[in-house]
Scaffold this motif. Structure first.
Motif, PDB file in Angstrom:
ATOM      1  N   MET A   1     -23.909 -64.557  50.535  1.00 32.99           N
ATOM      2  CA  MET A   1     -23.718 -65.649  51.456  1.00 32.99           C
ATOM      3  C   MET A   1     -24.428 -65.286  52.758  1.00 32.99           C
ATOM      4  N   LYS A   2     -24.989 -66.299  53.403  1.00 35.59           N
ATOM      5  CA  LYS A   2     -25.722 -66.082  54.645  1.00 35.59           C
ATOM      6  C   LYS A   2     -25.354 -67.161  55.646  1.00 35.59           C
ATOM      7  N   VAL A   3     -25.554 -66.839  56.909  1.00 30.47           N
ATOM      8  CA  VAL A   3     -25.459 -67.832  57.966  1.00 30.47           C
ATOM      9  C   VAL A   3     -26.816 -67.846  58.652  1.00 30.47           C
ATOM     10  N   ASN A   4     -27.425 -69.027  58.688  1.00 34.06           N
ATOM     11  CA  ASN A   4     -28.742 -69.186  59.297  1.00 34.06           C
ATOM     12  C   ASN A   4     -28.618 -69.905  60.625  1.00 34.06           C
ATOM     13  N   CYS A   5     -29.283 -69.363  61.628  1.00 31.25           N
ATOM     14  CA  CYS A   5     -29.345 -69.995  62.937  1.00 31.25           C
ATOM     15  C   CYS A   5     -30.483 -71.014  62.895  1.00 31.25           C
ATOM     16  N   GLY A  91     -20.724 -49.097  63.401  1.00 28.57           N
ATOM     17  CA  GLY A  91     -22.024 -48.437  63.391  1.00 28.57           C
ATOM     18  C   GLY A  91     -22.622 -48.229  64.768  1.00 28.57           C
ATOM     19  N   LEU A  92     -23.617 -47.373  64.805  1.00 28.82           N
ATOM     20  CA  LEU A  92     -24.356 -47.096  66.018  1.00 28.82           C
ATOM     21  C   LEU A  92     -25.089 -48.351  66.448  1.00 28.82           C
ATOM     22  N   PHE A  93     -25.010 -48.702  67.712  1.00 31.09           N
ATOM     23  CA  PHE A  93     -25.635 -49.906  68.261  1.00 31.09           C
ATOM     24  C   PHE A  93     -25.057 -51.185  67.647  1.00 31.09           C
ATOM     25  N   ASN A  94     -23.791 -51.143  67.242  1.00 32.30           N
ATOM     26  CA  ASN A  94     -23.096 -52.318  66.712  1.00 32.30           C
ATOM     27  C   ASN A  94     -23.878 -52.999  65.591  1.00 32.30           C
ATOM     28  N   LYS A  95     -24.230 -52.218  64.567  1.00 33.87           N
ATOM     29  CA  LYS A  95     -25.038 -52.728  63.459  1.00 33.87           C
ATOM     30  C   LYS A  95     -24.374 -53.815  62.644  1.00 33.87           C
ATOM     31  N   SER A  96     -23.064 -53.836  62.612  1.00 30.76           N
ATOM     32  CA  SER A  96     -22.366 -54.893  61.884  1.00 30.76           C
ATOM     33  C   SER A  96     -21.018 -55.165  62.552  1.00 30.76           C
ATOM     34  N   TYR A  97     -20.453 -56.291  62.183  1.00 28.40           N
ATOM     35  CA  TYR A  97     -19.158 -56.704  62.710  1.00 28.40           C
ATOM     36  C   TYR A  97     -18.212 -56.887  61.535  1.00 28.40           C
ATOM     37  N   ASP A 122     -29.494 -64.515  62.611  1.00 27.99           N
ATOM     38  CA  ASP A 122     -28.916 -64.918  61.331  1.00 27.99           C
ATOM     39  C   ASP A 122     -27.929 -63.822  60.932  1.00 27.99           C
ATOM     40  N   TYR A 123     -27.080 -64.093  59.950  1.00 30.01           N
ATOM     41  CA  TYR A 123     -26.103 -63.113  59.503  1.00 30.01           C
ATOM     42  C   TYR A 123     -26.066 -63.052  57.982  1.00 30.01           C
ATOM     43  N   ASP A 124     -25.942 -61.837  57.460  1.00 33.82           N
ATOM     44  CA  ASP A 124     -25.611 -61.631  56.052  1.00 33.82           C
ATOM     45  C   ASP A 124     -24.103 -61.424  56.003  1.00 33.82           C
ATOM     46  N   ILE A 125     -23.448 -62.108  55.083  1.00 30.05           N
ATOM     47  CA  ILE A 125     -21.985 -62.133  55.042  1.00 30.05           C
ATOM     48  C   ILE A 125     -21.481 -61.520  53.749  1.00 30.05           C
ATOM     49  N   SER A 126     -20.477 -60.667  53.871  1.00 29.50           N
ATOM     50  CA  SER A 126     -19.705 -60.245  52.703  1.00 29.50           C
ATOM     51  C   SER A 126     -18.239 -60.450  53.070  1.00 29.50           C
ATOM     52  N   TYR A 127     -17.429 -60.827  52.092  1.00 28.37           N
ATOM     53  CA  TYR A 127     -16.055 -61.206  52.386  1.00 28.37           C
ATOM     54  C   TYR A 127     -15.174 -61.005  51.168  1.00 28.37           C
ATOM     55  N   CYS A 128     -13.871 -60.965  51.408  1.00 28.47           N
ATOM     56  CA  CYS A 128     -12.933 -60.900  50.295  1.00 28.47           C
ATOM     57  C   CYS A 128     -12.672 -62.329  49.825  1.00 28.47           C
ATOM     58  N   SER A 129     -12.125 -62.460  48.659  1.00 28.14           N
ATOM     59  CA  SER A 129     -11.971 -63.778  48.038  1.00 28.14           C
ATOM     60  C   SER A 129     -11.053 -64.714  48.809  1.00 28.14           C
ATOM     61  N   MET A 130     -10.181 -64.190  49.668  1.00 29.34           N
ATOM     62  CA  MET A 130      -9.261 -65.058  50.400  1.00 29.34           C
ATOM     63  C   MET A 130      -9.897 -65.761  51.591  1.00 29.34           C
ATOM     64  N   ALA A 131     -11.080 -65.344  52.006  1.00 30.45           N
ATOM     65  CA  ALA A 131     -11.721 -65.911  53.190  1.00 30.45           C
ATOM     66  C   ALA A 131     -12.255 -67.312  52.884  1.00 30.45           C
TER      67      ALA A 131
END
Length: 159
Positions: A1-5, A91-97, A122-131
């Motif tokens: 899943m992705k989020v595109n700006c 991560g170093l330099f806030n590589k992910s949230y 843009d964001y690459d998204i990974s999530y658990c099934s409840m999201a």
């Protein structure tokens, strides 16, 4: 899943080439926004109160969640009926949230991909099934909010 700006005000949640929802800011760099899902559900996001220290998320004019920053540099997402979640940088330099539930289990991870020429992300998204899609787009709102807070602090420190 992705989020595109799409532009400085619009982010689209994409899954297998299909738009599942959209986060739209009222103005560039505004804290007022709207989440619209594929099924036409619409959520409003706006600052709370006179000093605007917190943020409210409403659905059908009913508050369903609030956001506020804590002293650790984290953002707390409080759903009265679902519990509290914590937005953290990794991560170093806030590589992910990441967003963790009250049991410290990661329920959402966003990895930013910065478009330097346009100052967009843009964001690459990974999530658990409840999201749910609304939760994922709320996570993108929080990630953007965090990025703006950090940029403002850096700018004020350099003045």
């Amino acid at each position: 899943m992705k989020v595109n700006c799409i532009n400085e005000k619009t982010y689209q949640l994409m899954d297998n080439g299909q738009c599942e929802g959209q986060l739209t800011y009222i103005k560039s760099f505004s804290r007022k926004a709207q989440i619209t899902l594929k099924n036409q559900e619409c959520y409003q996001i706006k600052p709370l109160g006179f000093l605007k220290k917190g943020i409210s998320i409403t659905y059908n004019d009913k508050e369903i969640a609030t956001l506020h920053a804590n002293w650790k540099g984290q953002i707390i997402i409080n759903y009265p009926d679902k519990g509290k979640y914590v937005f953290k940088t990794k991560g170093l330099f806030n590589k992910s949230y990441t967003i963790e539930n009250s049991k410290r289990k990661t329920v959402l991870q966003c990895k930013p991909r910065t478009k330097w020429g346009k100052l967009q992300c843009d964001y690459d998204i990974s999530y658990c099934s409840m999201a749910e899609q609304s939760f994922i787009l709320t996570g993108i709102y929080v990630a953007n909010y965090y990025r703006i807070m950090v940029a403002r602090k850096a700018r004020s420190a350099s003045l």
